[in-house]
Design an enzyme around this catalytic site. Sequence first.
Site, PDB file in Angstrom:
ATOM      1  NE  ARG A  77      -3.262   2.265   2.780  1.00 17.23           N
ATOM      2  CZ  ARG A  77      -2.785   2.972   4.275  1.00 17.23           C
ATOM      3  NH1 ARG A  77      -2.481   2.987   5.148  1.00 17.23           N
ATOM      4  NH2 ARG A  77      -3.572   4.663   4.184  1.00 17.23           N
ATOM      5  CG  HIS A 121      -0.966   9.007   3.327  1.00 15.95           C
ATOM      6  ND1 HIS A 121      -1.565   7.292   3.918  1.00 15.95           N
ATOM      7  CD2 HIS A 121      -0.480   9.633   4.957  1.00 15.95           C
ATOM      8  CE1 HIS A 121      -1.030   7.221   5.052  1.00 15.95           C
ATOM      9  NE2 HIS A 121      -0.539   8.413   5.877  1.00 15.95           N
ATOM     10  CD  GLU A 166      -4.555   7.236  10.235  1.00 16.20           C
ATOM     11  OE1 GLU A 166      -3.947   8.142  10.557  1.00 16.20           O
ATOM     12  OE2 GLU A 166      -3.869   6.919  10.528  1.00 16.20           O
ATOM     13  CG  ASN A 298      -4.350   3.643   9.004  1.00 14.30           C
ATOM     14  OD1 ASN A 298      -4.786   2.172   8.746  1.00 14.30           O
ATOM     15  ND2 ASN A 298      -4.723   4.014   8.109  1.00 14.30           N
ATOM     16  CE1 TYR A 300       0.255   2.474  13.747  1.00 14.90           C
ATOM     17  CE2 TYR A 300      -1.269   3.413  12.995  1.00 14.90           C
ATOM     18  CZ  TYR A 300       0.062   2.872  12.353  1.00 14.90           C
ATOM     19  OH  TYR A 300       0.418   3.583  11.325  1.00 14.90           O
ATOM     20  CD  GLU A 358      -1.067   3.920   7.962  1.00 15.00           C
ATOM     21  OE1 GLU A 358      -0.949   4.343   9.352  1.00 15.00           O
ATOM     22  OE2 GLU A 358      -1.534   4.742   7.212  1.00 15.00           O
TER      23      GLU A 358
HETATM   24  C1  FCB Z   1      -0.759   6.549  10.568  1.00 17.76           C
HETATM   25  C2  FCB Z   1      -0.135   7.713   9.451  1.00 17.76           C
HETATM   26  C3  FCB Z   1       0.975   7.255   9.082  1.00 17.76           C
HETATM   27  C4  FCB Z   1       1.981   6.870  10.101  1.00 17.76           C
HETATM   28  C5  FCB Z   1       1.319   6.290  10.647  1.00 17.76           C
HETATM   29  C6  FCB Z   1       2.407   5.930  12.627  1.00 17.76           C
HETATM   30  O1  FCB Z   1      -1.826   7.749  11.798  1.00 17.76           O
HETATM   31  O2  FCB Z   1      -1.225   7.928   8.920  1.00 17.76           O
HETATM   32  O3  FCB Z   1       0.930   7.608   8.056  1.00 17.76           O
HETATM   33  O4  FCB Z   1       2.367   8.015  10.187  1.00 17.76           O
HETATM   34  O5  FCB Z   1      -0.004   6.836  12.383  1.00 17.76           O
END
Ligand code: FCB
Length: 455
Positions: A77, A121, A166, A298, A300, A358
């Site tokens: 991607r 992006h 995002e 995405n 985290y 992500e």
């Molecule tokens: C996300 C973004 C990516 C990168 C990661 C750590 O929010 O999409 O570009 O910065 O975080």
Amino acid sequence: MTTLTFPDGFLWGTATSAYQIEGAWNEDGKGESIWDRFSHTPGKIRDGSTGDVACDHYHRWQEDIRLMRELGLKAYRFSISWPRVLPEGRGRVNQAGLDFYKRLVDGLLEAGIVPFITLYHWDLPQALQDEGGWPNRRTAEAFVEYADVVSRSLGDRVRHWITHNEPWCIAILGHQIGEHAPGHQNPREALLTAHHVLLSHGWAVPVLRRNSPEAEVGITLNYTHYMPASSGEPDIKQARWLDGWFNRWFFDPIFGRHYPADMTAAYQAGGLLPQGLDFVQPGDMEAMAAPLDFIGLNYYTREVCRVWGAADNKPQVVFAAPADQRTDMGWEVYPDGLYWLLSRVYFEYQAPKIYVTENGCSYSDGPDETGRIRDQRRIDYLAAHFAAAHRAIGNGVPLAGYFVWSLMDNFEWAHGFRQRFGLVWVDYATQQRLPKDSAWWYRDVIAANALTLPD
Ligand code: FCB
């Protein structure tokens, strides 16, 4: 040992974005983007760096494809730089820019790697920013023109399109918090941006379908899992508010549920929407709810929220996790949040298909004397998150692929080069790429299409 096998054809990949890796910020006719402008503004990037060169991927893309092939990636991607293709944001096409992406796509296809393209992006052409940027509805029209130009050129060979990456970050980090380009701090602008980004997505969907009839079309949303610090009513309300601000304001309209009524009421009570949702025109909400083939997610971390009894009732977030359970970004390692996200998006929103577009972690582990990079912490992070995804699949969630952020260390926005998310180490002085232990570990997971965990 426990072996978790993934569905046949599961698309294991990695993700990057144009501004974070390409460099060549002013080469071959590329126009200026808001991230060029922002990073060139003193004080905006923590280590004073810019994406002018970044990973020099614009010149090293062939080497990078070889690397991907060595790791056995099934999919990749990446994003397209809008001002590389349309230097003024609309109108004149820069053929050299388009050609770069054609070569990249063809190179990936030759290597047997499925390209997933993200159109936006975050690197808006500065020329459009000068006309008001995303708070200006005309930017949504320009995005459709851009989507049309790119998909007419690549639509015959690309089968996976992501309109935006995002929208929360575009709207809130860029226009309310101001940590990202264009660096504004204006909550009203943030709501206008959210609306025009989502609208531009909805308008672009039929254009992508027309130009790339065989393709899947979707959008990537980011999600933070908010949990109350206690069972007390104020903490629960706070978590709900943050979930509305961060997640539901974006997920709800995409899935045809309009903006969440509790949040609209809260914004109105806070004085943010004196005229209500006056920027919503007839047909907008229907457009942004265009049926999609997939949703990209995405993920985290989670955040645990507590109300400190703040008089202004401002959202307060506390990290409950000890330091060894946090990455270098300070983000808590919380794989269960991915499980809940996947379950929620399927069972509550009924997404037809999901890709994790992500997931990954920043750890600074670098080469030892022998040049080996023992980033066991990244392996542990990824293994735990893959296992969470596997658990969701077992419950029926239609997860079809997983993209690790990121293929290689790169320009981490306002953090500059201090945060390293890569499976591959980049020595920025020499541009040498050095696969970390996690990269070889990931290669084995992909080859087996399975994760092996010690009991
Ligand atoms: C996300 C973004 C990516 C990168 C990661 C750590 O929010 O999409 O570009 O910065 O975080």
